[in-house]
Scaffold this motif. Sequence first.
Motif, PDB file in Angstrom:
ATOM      1  N   LEU A 151       0.877  -1.182   0.000  1.00  8.03           N
ATOM      2  CA  LEU A 151       0.000   0.000   0.000  1.00  8.03           C
ATOM      3  C   LEU A 151       0.909   1.225   0.000  1.00  8.03           C
ATOM      4  O   LEU A 151       1.741   1.364   0.899  1.00  8.03           O
ATOM      5  N   PRO A 152       0.762   2.107  -0.964  1.00  8.63           N
ATOM      6  CA  PRO A 152       1.657   3.272  -0.986  1.00  8.63           C
ATOM      7  C   PRO A 152       1.220   4.331   0.037  1.00  8.63           C
ATOM      8  O   PRO A 152       0.399   5.184  -0.271  1.00  8.63           O
ATOM      9  N   VAL A 153       1.717   4.236   1.256  1.00  8.97           N
ATOM     10  CA  VAL A 153       1.362   5.199   2.312  1.00  8.97           C
ATOM     11  C   VAL A 153       2.629   5.798   2.912  1.00  8.97           C
ATOM     12  O   VAL A 153       3.694   5.177   2.876  1.00  8.97           O
ATOM     13  N   GLN A 154       2.472   6.997   3.476  1.00 11.64           N
ATOM     14  CA  GLN A 154       3.622   7.650   4.115  1.00 11.64           C
ATOM     15  C   GLN A 154       3.531   7.584   5.645  1.00 11.64           C
ATOM     16  O   GLN A 154       4.448   7.965   6.353  1.00 11.64           O
ATOM     17  N   GLY A 155       2.386   7.108   6.104  1.00  5.30           N
ATOM     18  CA  GLY A 155       2.212   6.978   7.555  1.00  5.30           C
ATOM     19  C   GLY A 155       1.532   5.669   7.894  1.00  5.30           C
ATOM     20  O   GLY A 155       0.650   5.213   7.159  1.00  5.30           O
ATOM     21  N   ILE A 156       1.955   5.043   9.013  1.00  2.29           N
ATOM     22  CA  ILE A 156       1.335   3.788   9.469  1.00  2.29           C
ATOM     23  C   ILE A 156       0.995   3.970  10.950  1.00  2.29           C
ATOM     24  O   ILE A 156       1.894   4.209  11.772  1.00  2.29           O
ATOM     25  N   PHE A 157      -0.284   3.871  11.254  1.00  2.00           N
ATOM     26  CA  PHE A 157      -0.718   4.058  12.646  1.00  2.00           C
ATOM     27  C   PHE A 157      -1.239   2.730  13.188  1.00  2.00           C
ATOM     28  O   PHE A 157      -2.153   2.136  12.624  1.00  2.00           O
ATOM     29  N   LEU A 158      -0.640   2.290  14.276  1.00  2.00           N
ATOM     30  CA  LEU A 158      -1.097   1.044  14.883  1.00  2.00           C
ATOM     31  C   LEU A 158      -2.208   1.322  15.883  1.00  2.00           C
ATOM     32  O   LEU A 158      -2.092   2.233  16.710  1.00  2.00           O
TER      33      LEU A 158
END
Length: 310
Positions: free
Chosen positions: A230-237
């Motif tokens: 997935l082309p994302v710049q942020g990953i929030f758990l």
Amino acid sequence: MDQKDVKNVVIIGSGPAGLTAALYAARGELKPVVLAGLNPGGQLMQTTEVENFPGFPEGIMGPDLMENMMKQVKRFGAEILQENVIAADFTKRPFMLKTDKGEYFAKSVIISTGADANWLNLPNEQKLRGKGVSACATCDGFFFKGKDVAVIGGGDSAMEEANFLTKFANKVTIVHRRAEFKASKIMLKRAQDNPKIAFALNAGIVDAVGENTVEGLKIKDNTTGQESVLPVQGIFLAIGHTPNTKIFAEAGLEVDAKGYMVVKNHTHSNIEGVFVAGDVQDFRYRQAISAAGMGCMAALDVEKWLAEQE
Ligand code: NDP
């Protein structure tokens, strides 16, 4: 030991449970000491608007609610110390609590240390923590203006964080390992109705992609086994929490398989004189109001228990 140096009750933790316990203990003239940790206020310090704490018809910001509680507690003379408890001895009385600054002795103790966010232990997770990987949307969301981000999880936290992130992000994808949700219907619907939120379901998490900053999230379709990025710049758990009980378990207090404090009769731990309140014993409700209620109960139980000792 000089009895003047022994506190009636030391409360560990300063979220809604700890501060409500302190309020009741202070009004009960027990002169409580709160070992508040280095960042007082607990989980609500990382929340935006709280709409479900009774008494605030328009809602209240989490940090404002905690500041109010702190003021209210101080008004009745509770001592709040910004210290972290690093060890405890409950084998003899008075109980001993060691902090980063000193030692405290107490006739009774209330443990209200709450719970912390879980991490996934992905190969790149810690390397990219603070560089696009976060467990706190309210803390870090601001940095993702106009960017695409992923939120991992299928509970209320994931829905809430995803909605919150749409204030800043261009697009938010909720990545969940199943197709059913733990989230409540209302929170799920809010996310589903939000045009900026997309869903990737039955998606296992493989790793965060990127060298110095997040460039994507590698996921695996749990039905086909196929991997994609997935082309994302942020990953929030947003995959749940772990209770802060390690030092207490080491000191002989009973915890369950997930580490939550085991209580009997609402607030009593397995060691007489040590009481427990809030998320540290509650994996089920986890609400500010239920934590506050338990803080009240623990303080009243302490008061009764101390009276019985005399
Ligand atoms: P939950 O335990 O409810 O949900 C955790 C989610 O993370 C689940 O969907 C779970 O998947 C997923 N998950 C857990 N481990 C992994 C893993 N290793 N890999 C991938 N996914 C994983 O935690 P929450 O923090 O969302 O909520 C906790 C409590 O707080 C709940 O009672 C909730 O209602 C409450 N809450 C209430 C809010 C409100 O009312 N405003 C806001 C936020 C939370 P699976 O479903 O497959 O187990």
